[in-house]
Write a protein that holds these residues in place. Structure first.
Motif, PDB file in Angstrom:
ATOM      1  N   ASN A 192       5.546  -8.493 -12.507  1.00 16.40           N
ATOM      2  CA  ASN A 192       6.732  -8.890 -12.191  1.00 16.40           C
ATOM      3  C   ASN A 192       6.666 -10.288 -11.246  1.00 16.40           C
ATOM      4  OD1 ASN A 192       9.042  -8.433 -10.508  1.00 16.40           O
ATOM      5  ND2 ASN A 192       8.052  -6.564  -9.561  1.00 16.40           N
ATOM      6  N   PRO A 193       7.029 -11.173 -12.198  1.00 14.49           N
ATOM      7  CA  PRO A 193       7.254 -12.528 -11.615  1.00 14.49           C
ATOM      8  C   PRO A 193       8.496 -12.641 -10.591  1.00 14.49           C
ATOM      9  CG  PRO A 193       8.118 -12.468 -13.777  1.00 14.49           C
ATOM     10  CD  PRO A 193       7.611 -11.230 -13.709  1.00 14.49           C
ATOM     11  N   ILE A 194       9.428 -11.621 -10.550  1.00 18.50           N
ATOM     12  CA  ILE A 194      10.357 -11.999  -9.553  1.00 18.50           C
ATOM     13  C   ILE A 194      10.219 -11.846  -8.025  1.00 18.50           C
ATOM     14  CG2 ILE A 194      12.748 -11.173  -8.991  1.00 18.50           C
ATOM     15  CD1 ILE A 194      13.242  -9.921 -11.884  1.00 18.50           C
ATOM     16  N   TYR A 195       9.363 -10.909  -7.884  1.00 18.64           N
ATOM     17  CA  TYR A 195       9.011 -10.591  -6.294  1.00 18.64           C
ATOM     18  C   TYR A 195       7.504 -10.241  -6.390  1.00 18.64           C
ATOM     19  CZ  TYR A 195      10.136  -5.572  -7.521  1.00 18.64           C
ATOM     20  OH  TYR A 195      10.371  -4.412  -8.059  1.00 18.64           O
ATOM     21  N   GLY A 196       6.718 -10.370  -7.275  1.00 15.53           N
ATOM     22  CA  GLY A 196       5.074  -9.878  -7.412  1.00 15.53           C
ATOM     23  C   GLY A 196       4.571 -11.093  -6.260  1.00 15.53           C
ATOM     24  N   GLN A 234       0.821  -1.425  -0.101  1.00 12.00           N
ATOM     25  CA  GLN A 234       0.083   0.098   0.049  1.00 12.00           C
ATOM     26  C   GLN A 234       0.828   1.316  -0.128  1.00 12.00           C
ATOM     27  OE1 GLN A 234      -3.168  -0.349  -0.551  1.00 12.00           O
ATOM     28  NE2 GLN A 234      -3.263  -2.590  -0.323  1.00 12.00           N
ATOM     29  N   SER A 235       1.954   1.298   0.844  1.00  9.64           N
ATOM     30  CA  SER A 235       2.558   2.666   0.967  1.00  9.64           C
ATOM     31  C   SER A 235       3.627   2.823   0.101  1.00  9.64           C
ATOM     32  CB  SER A 235       3.377   2.603   2.508  1.00  9.64           C
ATOM     33  OG  SER A 235       4.182   1.486   2.461  1.00  9.64           O
ATOM     34  N   THR A 264      -7.120  -2.909  -2.298  1.00 14.42           N
ATOM     35  CA  THR A 264      -7.111  -4.386  -1.834  1.00 14.42           C
ATOM     36  C   THR A 264      -6.316  -5.504  -2.953  1.00 14.42           C
ATOM     37  OG1 THR A 264      -9.012  -4.401  -3.575  1.00 14.42           O
ATOM     38  CG2 THR A 264      -9.495  -3.958  -1.219  1.00 14.42           C
ATOM     39  N   ALA A 265      -6.157  -4.777  -4.121  1.00 12.07           N
ATOM     40  CA  ALA A 265      -5.220  -5.762  -5.055  1.00 12.07           C
ATOM     41  C   ALA A 265      -3.541  -5.821  -4.747  1.00 12.07           C
ATOM     42  CB  ALA A 265      -5.877  -5.341  -6.543  1.00 12.07           C
ATOM     43  N   ASN A 266      -3.158  -6.780  -5.836  1.00  9.11           N
ATOM     44  CA  ASN A 266      -1.727  -6.938  -5.538  1.00  9.11           C
ATOM     45  C   ASN A 266      -1.166  -5.825  -6.727  1.00  9.11           C
ATOM     46  OD1 ASN A 266       1.122  -7.561  -6.108  1.00  9.11           O
ATOM     47  ND2 ASN A 266       0.702  -9.492  -6.066  1.00  9.11           N
ATOM     48  N   ASN A 267      -0.479  -4.693  -5.965  1.00  6.46           N
ATOM     49  CA  ASN A 267      -0.071  -3.599  -6.634  1.00  6.46           C
ATOM     50  C   ASN A 267       1.223  -3.746  -7.138  1.00  6.46           C
ATOM     51  OD1 ASN A 267      -2.129  -1.564  -6.230  1.00  6.46           O
ATOM     52  ND2 ASN A 267      -1.610  -1.710  -4.108  1.00  6.46           N
ATOM     53  N   LEU A 268       1.705  -4.766  -7.099  1.00  6.79           N
ATOM     54  CA  LEU A 268       3.167  -5.234  -7.763  1.00  6.79           C
ATOM     55  C   LEU A 268       2.970  -5.739  -9.045  1.00  6.79           C
ATOM     56  CD1 LEU A 268       4.078  -5.308  -4.616  1.00  6.79           C
ATOM     57  CD2 LEU A 268       5.913  -6.629  -5.461  1.00  6.79           C
ATOM     58  N   GLY A 269       1.568  -5.963  -9.472  1.00  2.00           N
ATOM     59  CA  GLY A 269       1.236  -6.593 -10.684  1.00  2.00           C
ATOM     60  C   GLY A 269       0.684  -7.969 -10.875  1.00  2.00           C
ATOM     61  N   ALA A 270       0.142  -8.418 -11.958  1.00  4.58           N
ATOM     62  CA  ALA A 270      -0.420  -9.484 -12.089  1.00  4.58           C
ATOM     63  C   ALA A 270       0.581 -10.706 -11.837  1.00  4.58           C
ATOM     64  CB  ALA A 270      -1.066  -9.732 -13.478  1.00  4.58           C
ATOM     65  N   VAL A 271       0.191 -11.850 -11.097  1.00  7.70           N
ATOM     66  CA  VAL A 271       1.125 -12.949 -11.141  1.00  7.70           C
ATOM     67  C   VAL A 271       0.667 -14.058 -11.752  1.00  7.70           C
ATOM     68  CG1 VAL A 271       1.972 -12.187  -8.866  1.00  7.70           C
ATOM     69  CG2 VAL A 271      -0.005 -13.726  -9.111  1.00  7.70           C
ATOM     70  N   ALA A 304      -3.341  -6.533   6.312  1.00  9.95           N
ATOM     71  CA  ALA A 304      -3.193  -5.047   5.900  1.00  9.95           C
ATOM     72  C   ALA A 304      -2.973  -4.837   4.371  1.00  9.95           C
ATOM     73  CB  ALA A 304      -2.463  -4.354   6.977  1.00  9.95           C
ATOM     74  N   SER A 305      -2.178  -5.802   4.097  1.00 13.57           N
ATOM     75  CA  SER A 305      -1.800  -5.828   2.766  1.00 13.57           C
ATOM     76  C   SER A 305      -2.678  -5.539   1.523  1.00 13.57           C
ATOM     77  CB  SER A 305      -0.586  -6.772   2.120  1.00 13.57           C
ATOM     78  OG  SER A 305      -1.243  -8.236   2.230  1.00 13.57           O
ATOM     79  N   GLY A 306      -3.967  -6.062   2.061  1.00 10.82           N
ATOM     80  CA  GLY A 306      -5.020  -6.094   0.917  1.00 10.82           C
ATOM     81  C   GLY A 306      -5.987  -7.358   1.140  1.00 10.82           C
ATOM     82  N   THR A 307      -6.639  -7.799  -0.125  1.00  8.16           N
ATOM     83  CA  THR A 307      -7.343  -9.120  -0.089  1.00  8.16           C
ATOM     84  C   THR A 307      -6.196 -10.074  -0.309  1.00  8.16           C
ATOM     85  OG1 THR A 307      -9.314  -8.109  -0.839  1.00  8.16           O
ATOM     86  CG2 THR A 307      -8.857 -10.513  -1.299  1.00  8.16           C
ATOM     87  N   LEU A 308      -6.058 -11.090   0.740  1.00  9.45           N
ATOM     88  CA  LEU A 308      -4.871 -12.117   0.879  1.00  9.45           C
ATOM     89  C   LEU A 308      -4.721 -12.795  -0.328  1.00  9.45           C
ATOM     90  CD1 LEU A 308      -4.463 -12.867   4.606  1.00  9.45           C
ATOM     91  CD2 LEU A 308      -2.729 -11.373   2.970  1.00  9.45           C
ATOM     92  N   SER A 309      -5.987 -13.363  -0.980  1.00  7.67           N
ATOM     93  CA  SER A 309      -6.178 -14.192  -2.174  1.00  7.67           C
ATOM     94  C   SER A 309      -5.496 -13.451  -3.388  1.00  7.67           C
ATOM     95  CB  SER A 309      -7.574 -14.510  -2.589  1.00  7.67           C
ATOM     96  OG  SER A 309      -8.429 -13.350  -2.846  1.00  7.67           O
TER      97      SER A 309
END
Length: 409
Positions: free
Chosen positions: A248-252, A223-224, A235-242, A292-297
């Motif tokens: 970003n497959p390296i650390y997404g 988030q931050s 709520t979503a993964n802000n590092l991008g689609a996995v 707190a990161s968002g929706t865990l799924s």
């Protein structure tokens, strides 16, 4: 009579009024546009393994040697060695005109502050202390821009991410040493530390030798840090689609981290027309599976717990063959991401560039890079290359090349 007195009084005020301090505002910018070739990039295909296949690609993209931008920079002399400063800077894609930095209009920088004999204090959306201290001394500055960046810019040395709501202090240079520190307010009611970020950096220059180091501590990075742009999601993964075509497959797959910590350092030496350097970074995604990161799924679809760490090593060199012709070369090795029985992944990158300056403001360049991946990445799949500004490969190897023009104004 009254009118005459009024006129004389106004004239006296005009003559005896304050003398306004000298100020200036500068419009500046940079355009970097070119044609890329990649031997393999991920392409969506229903029914294929992981929902994608791979294909070669020709494309026109913006901002590889340097990101395209325009901005306004202002100063005002306040007297006594003090001054006011501001910067607002927009990033954009030359080929499409679209705003970069996740749709944030002044997404590159936006700050105001005060300069003094004791240093500068600025507030707004800014670069962190790792970028300020190490950024000018990293491979991308000498060997081909984004193609030479550490894979996925995992340590943010190449300033992919900016810091919102931050206050930063930058010291004067004393005995070759410059210090900087930043704090970003999380703004969460009842919790001073949640979503907060802080960083420290230092640089030392002694003749041809330059040393720099930095540290950054990020709470709730999805988030931050990764999610602080206009188009980001709470709520979503802000590092991008996995899944499917990855971002970003390296650390997404580690977006659910409660904390991100980065340590980075570099040493650089210049001999005549040759500049060479070595760098190291340690990156830690800690306490995964934070709600707190968002929706865990979405932020943690693989159910990771614990910590995932990476180590990055790089060497680089830039050489002016003539005052108008520069060549650069770099090698980077990134390894890490082992967690919960999942093996680590390794990424090796070789990059080269030839840059010819037509004038002080305009140059043309040719850059090429090769990345090889092995092991298992953050998405629990066979690791694939991800070169910054490019779509990840669908195989364990990727070759990219670019011819481009850059103009500064």
């Amino acid at each position: 009579m009254k009118l005459g007195k009024t006129f004389i009084g106004a004239l006296a005020l005009a003559v005896g009024g304050p003398v306004f301090a000298q100020s200036s505002v500068t419009l500046y910018g940079l355009l970097d546009e070119g044609i890329n070739y990649a031997n393999n990039v991920q392409t969506a295909q229903a029914g294929a393994p992981h929902g994608r296949t791979g294909a070669s690609q020709f494309s026109m993209t913006s901002g590889v040697m340097q990101a395209s931008r325009w901005g306004l920079r202002g100063t005002e002399d306040l007297g006594g060695g003090y001054g006011a400063i501001f910067v607002i800077e927009n990033g954009f894609d030359v080929g499409t005109g679209r705003i970069q930095q996740g749709g944030t209009f002044f997404g590159r920088q936006s700050y105001v502050g005060v300069t003094s004999p004791w240093g500068n204090i600025t507030a707004g959306r800014q670069y962190d202390s790792i970028v300020d201290s190490i950024g000018p001394m990293q491979a991308g500055s000498f060997a081909g821009g984004a193609f030479a960046d550490h894979p996925g810019d995992i340590d943010n040395v190449a300033d992919t991410q900016r810091i919102n709501n931050s206050v930063k202090y930058t010291s004067p240079t004393f005995g070759g040493v410059t210090l900087t520190g930043l704090y970003s307010f999380g703004g969460t009611p009842g919790s001073f530390g949640k979503n907060s970020i802080w960083s420290l950096g230092a640089r030392y220059v002694l003749g041809p030798l330059a040393l720099a180091g930095g540290y950054m501590h990020v709470n709730n990075p999805n988030q931050s840090f990764y999610g602080n742009n206009t188009n980001s999601s709470p709520t979503a993964n802000n590092l991008g689609a996995v899944a499917g075509v990855q971002v970003n497959p390296i650390y997404g797959g580690f977006a659910s981290a409660h904390r991100l910590q980065i340590y980075s350092g570099v040493a650089q030496y210049t001999i005549g027309s040759l500049t060479a350097g070595v760098g190291y970074s340690n990156i830690r995604f800690q306490e995964l599976n934070d709600p707190a990161s968002g929706t865990l799924s979405l932020t943690n679809p693989f159910g990771y717990t614990g910590n995932a760490a990476f180590n990055n090593y790089n060497v680089y060199a830039g050489y002016y063959i003539t005052p108008a012709l520069e060549a650069g070369l770099s090698y980077n090795y990134l390894r890490g991401g082992a967690i919960n029985g999942k093996d680590s992944a390794a990424y090796q990158t070789i990059n080269a560039v030839i840059d010819y300056f037509l004038s002080k403001r305009t140059d043309v360049y040719f850059a090429a890079a090769y990345m090889k991946a092995s092991g298992v990445d953050s998405t629990r799949q066979a690791a694939v290359p991800y070169i910054v500004t490019m779509t990840p490969s669908n195989t364990s190897n990727q070759v990219v090349a670019r011819v481009a023009i850059r103009h500064k104004f």
